[in-house]
Motif scaffolding. Sequence first.
Motif, PDB file in Angstrom:
ATOM      1  N   ILE A 132      19.714 -20.935  14.859  1.00 44.47           N
ATOM      2  CA  ILE A 132      19.231 -19.663  15.386  1.00 44.47           C
ATOM      3  C   ILE A 132      20.096 -18.530  14.859  1.00 44.47           C
ATOM      4  CG2 ILE A 132      20.603 -19.830  17.510  1.00 44.47           C
ATOM      5  CD1 ILE A 132      18.238 -18.470  18.951  1.00 44.47           C
ATOM      6  N   ASP A 133      19.462 -17.446  14.552  1.00 43.47           N
ATOM      7  CA  ASP A 133      20.195 -16.254  14.145  1.00 43.47           C
ATOM      8  C   ASP A 133      20.804 -15.607  15.378  1.00 43.47           C
ATOM      9  OD1 ASP A 133      20.398 -13.221  13.585  1.00 43.47           O
ATOM     10  OD2 ASP A 133      20.139 -14.101  11.582  1.00 43.47           O
ATOM     11  N   PRO A 134      22.138 -15.423  15.449  1.00 42.02           N
ATOM     12  CA  PRO A 134      22.759 -14.911  16.681  1.00 42.02           C
ATOM     13  C   PRO A 134      22.359 -13.488  17.026  1.00 42.02           C
ATOM     14  CG  PRO A 134      24.357 -15.021  14.887  1.00 42.02           C
ATOM     15  CD  PRO A 134      23.124 -15.685  14.389  1.00 42.02           C
ATOM     16  N   VAL A 135      21.910 -12.708  16.057  1.00 41.57           N
ATOM     17  CA  VAL A 135      21.551 -11.301  16.318  1.00 41.57           C
ATOM     18  C   VAL A 135      20.046 -11.155  16.493  1.00 41.57           C
ATOM     19  CG1 VAL A 135      21.658  -8.930  15.454  1.00 41.57           C
ATOM     20  CG2 VAL A 135      23.585 -10.495  15.079  1.00 41.57           C
ATOM     21  N   GLU A 136      19.269 -11.727  15.599  1.00 39.73           N
ATOM     22  CA  GLU A 136      17.820 -11.559  15.626  1.00 39.73           C
ATOM     23  C   GLU A 136      17.135 -12.544  16.579  1.00 39.73           C
ATOM     24  OE1 GLU A 136      16.368  -9.112  14.233  1.00 39.73           O
ATOM     25  OE2 GLU A 136      18.148  -8.381  13.186  1.00 39.73           O
ATOM     26  N   SER A 156      24.087   0.158  31.001  1.00 38.72           N
ATOM     27  CA  SER A 156      24.964   0.097  29.825  1.00 38.72           C
ATOM     28  C   SER A 156      24.239  -0.401  28.583  1.00 38.72           C
ATOM     29  CB  SER A 156      26.158  -0.821  30.120  1.00 38.72           C
ATOM     30  OG  SER A 156      25.683  -2.134  30.438  1.00 38.72           O
ATOM     31  N   SER A 157      23.192  -1.210  28.752  1.00 42.52           N
ATOM     32  CA  SER A 157      22.378  -1.725  27.657  1.00 42.52           C
ATOM     33  C   SER A 157      23.260  -2.356  26.580  1.00 42.52           C
ATOM     34  CB  SER A 157      21.515  -0.610  27.050  1.00 42.52           C
ATOM     35  OG  SER A 157      20.654  -1.135  26.064  1.00 42.52           O
ATOM     36  N   SER A 158      23.977  -3.399  26.959  1.00 39.53           N
ATOM     37  CA  SER A 158      24.884  -4.072  26.041  1.00 39.53           C
ATOM     38  C   SER A 158      24.098  -4.913  25.045  1.00 39.53           C
ATOM     39  CB  SER A 158      25.838  -4.956  26.846  1.00 39.53           C
ATOM     40  OG  SER A 158      26.613  -5.750  26.000  1.00 39.53           O
ATOM     41  N   PRO A 159      24.575  -5.071  23.803  1.00 43.07           N
ATOM     42  CA  PRO A 159      23.922  -5.948  22.819  1.00 43.07           C
ATOM     43  C   PRO A 159      23.952  -7.399  23.292  1.00 43.07           C
ATOM     44  CG  PRO A 159      25.434  -4.441  21.729  1.00 43.07           C
ATOM     45  CD  PRO A 159      25.711  -4.314  23.195  1.00 43.07           C
ATOM     46  N   VAL A 160      22.993  -8.205  22.780  1.00 43.52           N
ATOM     47  CA  VAL A 160      22.832  -9.595  23.194  1.00 43.52           C
ATOM     48  C   VAL A 160      23.022 -10.488  21.978  1.00 43.52           C
ATOM     49  CG1 VAL A 160      21.266 -11.296  24.212  1.00 43.52           C
ATOM     50  CG2 VAL A 160      21.261  -8.941  25.047  1.00 43.52           C
ATOM     51  N   ARG A 161      23.721 -11.623  22.177  1.00 40.51           N
ATOM     52  CA  ARG A 161      23.917 -12.609  21.127  1.00 40.51           C
ATOM     53  C   ARG A 161      23.279 -13.933  21.567  1.00 40.51           C
ATOM     54  NH1 ARG A 161      24.395  -8.672  18.940  1.00 40.51           N
ATOM     55  NH2 ARG A 161      26.180  -7.804  17.803  1.00 40.51           N
ATOM     56  N   TYR A 162      22.689 -14.679  20.585  1.00 41.37           N
ATOM     57  CA  TYR A 162      21.939 -15.891  20.874  1.00 41.37           C
ATOM     58  C   TYR A 162      22.679 -17.105  20.322  1.00 41.37           C
ATOM     59  CZ  TYR A 162      18.273 -12.388  21.462  1.00 41.37           C
ATOM     60  OH  TYR A 162      17.556 -11.292  21.848  1.00 41.37           O
ATOM     61  N   THR A 168      13.216 -23.102   7.131  1.00 34.52           N
ATOM     62  CA  THR A 168      11.960 -22.419   7.442  1.00 34.52           C
ATOM     63  C   THR A 168      12.004 -21.878   8.867  1.00 34.52           C
ATOM     64  OG1 THR A 168      10.774 -23.913   5.959  1.00 34.52           O
ATOM     65  CG2 THR A 168       9.462 -22.681   7.578  1.00 34.52           C
ATOM     66  N   ILE A 169      11.682 -20.600   9.033  1.00 40.58           N
ATOM     67  CA  ILE A 169      11.686 -19.959  10.356  1.00 40.58           C
ATOM     68  C   ILE A 169      10.410 -20.386  11.089  1.00 40.58           C
ATOM     69  CG2 ILE A 169      11.623 -17.775  11.608  1.00 40.58           C
ATOM     70  CD1 ILE A 169      13.241 -16.534   9.344  1.00 40.58           C
ATOM     71  N   ILE A 170      10.569 -20.904  12.293  1.00 40.67           N
ATOM     72  CA  ILE A 170       9.419 -21.381  13.066  1.00 40.67           C
ATOM     73  C   ILE A 170       9.108 -20.475  14.261  1.00 40.67           C
ATOM     74  CG2 ILE A 170       9.860 -23.759  12.399  1.00 40.67           C
ATOM     75  CD1 ILE A 170      11.111 -24.237  15.123  1.00 40.67           C
ATOM     76  N   GLY A 171       9.964 -19.519  14.610  1.00 39.45           N
ATOM     77  CA  GLY A 171       9.719 -18.610  15.726  1.00 39.45           C
ATOM     78  C   GLY A 171      10.969 -17.845  16.079  1.00 39.45           C
ATOM     79  N   ALA A 172      10.873 -17.029  17.168  1.00 37.43           N
ATOM     80  CA  ALA A 172      12.003 -16.206  17.601  1.00 37.43           C
ATOM     81  C   ALA A 172      11.945 -16.002  19.099  1.00 37.43           C
ATOM     82  CB  ALA A 172      11.997 -14.863  16.875  1.00 37.43           C
ATOM     83  N   VAL A 173      13.114 -15.791  19.718  1.00 31.70           N
ATOM     84  CA  VAL A 173      13.236 -15.451  21.139  1.00 31.70           C
ATOM     85  C   VAL A 173      13.848 -14.065  21.245  1.00 31.70           C
ATOM     86  CG1 VAL A 173      13.417 -17.856  21.849  1.00 31.70           C
ATOM     87  CG2 VAL A 173      15.481 -16.577  21.322  1.00 31.70           C
ATOM     88  N   THR A 174      13.555 -13.401  22.383  1.00 30.82           N
ATOM     89  CA  THR A 174      14.052 -12.033  22.581  1.00 30.82           C
ATOM     90  C   THR A 174      14.557 -11.891  24.002  1.00 30.82           C
ATOM     91  OG1 THR A 174      12.432 -11.190  21.013  1.00 30.82           O
ATOM     92  CG2 THR A 174      13.481  -9.591  22.485  1.00 30.82           C
ATOM     93  N   ALA A 175      15.775 -11.356  24.142  1.00 30.40           N
ATOM     94  CA  ALA A 175      16.372 -11.043  25.440  1.00 30.40           C
ATOM     95  C   ALA A 175      17.037  -9.691  25.353  1.00 30.40           C
ATOM     96  CB  ALA A 175      17.377 -12.120  25.854  1.00 30.40           C
ATOM     97  N   GLN A 176      17.110  -8.993  26.499  1.00 35.02           N
ATOM     98  CA  GLN A 176      17.723  -7.665  26.515  1.00 35.02           C
ATOM     99  C   GLN A 176      18.451  -7.432  27.823  1.00 35.02           C
ATOM    100  OE1 GLN A 176      14.762  -4.495  26.617  1.00 35.02           O
ATOM    101  NE2 GLN A 176      13.157  -6.004  27.109  1.00 35.02           N
ATOM    102  N   ASP A 177      19.434  -6.527  27.752  1.00 36.13           N
ATOM    103  CA  ASP A 177      20.222  -6.151  28.921  1.00 36.13           C
ATOM    104  C   ASP A 177      19.516  -5.000  29.620  1.00 36.13           C
ATOM    105  OD1 ASP A 177      22.130  -5.756  30.814  1.00 36.13           O
ATOM    106  OD2 ASP A 177      23.591  -4.814  29.472  1.00 36.13           O
ATOM    107  N   LEU A 178      19.109  -5.223  30.880  1.00 42.16           N
ATOM    108  CA  LEU A 178      18.365  -4.208  31.617  1.00 42.16           C
ATOM    109  C   LEU A 178      19.276  -3.229  32.346  1.00 42.16           C
ATOM    110  CD1 LEU A 178      15.502  -6.417  33.129  1.00 42.16           C
ATOM    111  CD2 LEU A 178      15.520  -5.100  30.993  1.00 42.16           C
ATOM    112  N   ASP A 179      20.597  -3.476  32.330  1.00 44.20           N
ATOM    113  CA  ASP A 179      21.507  -2.544  32.984  1.00 44.20           C
ATOM    114  C   ASP A 179      21.556  -1.226  32.225  1.00 44.20           C
ATOM    115  OD1 ASP A 179      22.118  -4.369  34.954  1.00 44.20           O
ATOM    116  OD2 ASP A 179      23.748  -5.265  33.783  1.00 44.20           O
TER     117      ASP A 179
END
Length: 804
Positions: A439-443, A419-425, A406-417
């Motif tokens: 945790i889902d490594p992409v979402e 280059s805007s590189s993708p982020v993995r969790y 059961t999914i209980i929540g999500a976190v969000t991070a982003q690259d502010l440079d």
Amino acid sequence: MLTRNCLLLFLWILVDAGSVSSLRPPLPPLGRSRTGREHVRSLVGSMRNGAAGFQRVKRGWVWNQFFVLEEYMGSDPQYVGKLHTDLDKGDNAVKYTLSGEGAGSIFTIDQTTGDIHALRSLDREEKPYYTLRAQAVDINTNRPLEPESEFVIKVQDINDNEPKFLEGPYTASVPEMSPVGTYVTQVTATDADDPTYGNSARVVYSILHGQPYFSVDPKTGVIKTALPNMDREVKEQYQVLIQAKDMGGQLGGLAGTTTVNITLSDVNDNPPRFSKSFFHLRVPESSAVGSAVGRIKAHDLDIGKNAEVEYTIVPGDGGAMFDITTNEHNQEGIIILKRPLDYETKKAYTFKVDASNAHLDPRFQSFGAFKDTATVKINVLDVDEPPVFNKPSYVMDVYEDTPAGTIIGAVTAQDLDASSSPVRYSIDWKSDLDSYFDIDPVEGTISTNELLDRESIAQHNISIVATKLNSPVLTSRVAVTVHVLDINEFPPELASPYETFVCENAKVGQVIQTFSAKDQDLPTSGQQFSFKSPKEDLKTNKNFTIRDFGNNTAGIVTKRSGFRRRLQEIYFLPVVIEDNGYPPKSSTGTLTIRVCGCESDGSLLTCSAEAIFLPVGLSTGALIAILLCIIILLVIVVLYVGLRRQKKKETLMSSKEDIRDNVIHYDDEGGGEEDTHAFDMGTLRNPKVVKENLYRRDVKPELKRDPRPPVSQDSADIRDFINQRLKEHDIDNSAPPYDSLATYAYEGDGSVAESLSSIESHAIDLEEDYDYLNDWGPRFKTLAGIFGEQSETQSDSTTTENTH
């Protein structure tokens, strides 16, 4: 000079009508010489006319002092002067002697001629004068021809000491830019020569080195500035050579010198100046707020507090992002970062900085503004930064026993440079050792990995790691708190077993009881309860209903009036209680309502014992125990009273014939007739305290009284007995001088009225009619009913017995 002194001495001798044949020193003050001369003359006259047979002759010396030059360098002894008396006829019959300071060692005298010489060179600064005594005696008889005379040999000063500066070398300070004539310092030279004789000690000051900057007063030695606007920044130290010369500065005078070191003290006559007008700085965008971005400096030629510089940023582009402070040690301007930098938002900042003096001198404000301005440009350098979470921390809730996955929540991070590189969790395994979550490594969605139990772990603290795909080294972390919520397992119930009452005169819509509920689930602070009557009871129950107040309490409301205890004494009201848990739980409780009699204002008048005492918190068993205790106590009291009465009666009957006086006295004066604390007044009336041979405690009786026979019951005998005893007490000499009470009262063996005790009574109470209690009002209604029922029961039993 010697010729002049001799001439003056010769003239003085002529005036005094005397004659001298030798050279004499200068004369002393006239008054003192006359006094000495008259004293000598009187003394000589007395000697000439006396037993010694001396003839009064005129003394040959009347001097007071001689002079001798100091520092005499000749090979022969220095001639000082000559002593001579008129009695000396030149036949060598007179001998001269010398005594006192230096006699024989420094000064010597020719005994025949009286010539005085100095044997060595003298120094006036060592000893200025010598006091000696001279005597003329007969060479044959060794007798004095004249009295001993005292005189002084004074060392005459010569200029043999140069001036000296005892406090030198000197150090002084004067502010720069001072006007001409500003006082600097004062020097003083000391000359050891005699200041009262000639010019040997008169000193004149002059500057040998230090002109044209300074000048000195020739008489006082005060040094002053001689040039205006001397600048410390040009020359700070000056060395001035001062000369002091005696003899008034004339040729042949002796001189001494000293050095004066003069320093120009600083004044704020120079503004700060930047070494360049443009400063170029670079700073990475990752610099922390409060860190130093760069340094700039404005130089001030002044020193000390006059060189302190204050830096300010001119309002504009950089005022919001940067601040500047002053380094107190080197007066540098340190530029401080006030806000975070972002290369992607803005790449450069340009602003101006003013440097000004903190302490201004008003004398130099006319020179212009004491400040300088420079331009500062700061370029922001791009830095590859780690991902940034959109929240500093996360809080999530999940119910226990939630299915895995059961999914209980999500976190969000982003690259502010740029280059805007993708982020993995990922989840830091150290924070989730038992792998409760995934945790889902992409979402970035977080889900449960197994069933959670709140009773085991109520809160989980895990750490989520965000990593840039093109730069795995750059990572960031965020804390996630997962609260395990409790499932609603227990239904609510009534807070206590409520039992209330309703008055017979209750009105419709009246709230007769307020009640609440409780729940064993957690937390108790956030629980919400609702109250209602069962659906089937809404239609059938015409007596009471439930009203929910909305604050976790409810009330019992009457739906009708005219309740009668004789018709129905107890009602049972069901109530449905429901909570707001997940899932919601409910239960049905029962409220007991008892019908009671009340006043018109609603206050309780009569009800059963249990109904009355239960609100106080007493159970039925406790009430029964209390009643049993009360009954036992009443039985004990009744038995005790009966025993006392029986014992008292027996005592009175056995001692009714033993009647004798009982004298009771006080051990103190007491408070009069109303004083009842000195003794027990009851003993005056109690025959039990009558004892044989009882005497007064305060007086030792002298005669023993025989016991008196008891008197008869006849009243005349009793009166005679009392009168006889009164006479005896009146003539008793051993009675104390204070009040004493004697009593002879006797109650007898019984009362014709007999006893009023119910214990000894054998009579049966007659039947009594209690119908009058009905006329006493509503308060005695219940009492009338009880006695009425008892009367009916007795009458029925009587009828039955008669029938049988």
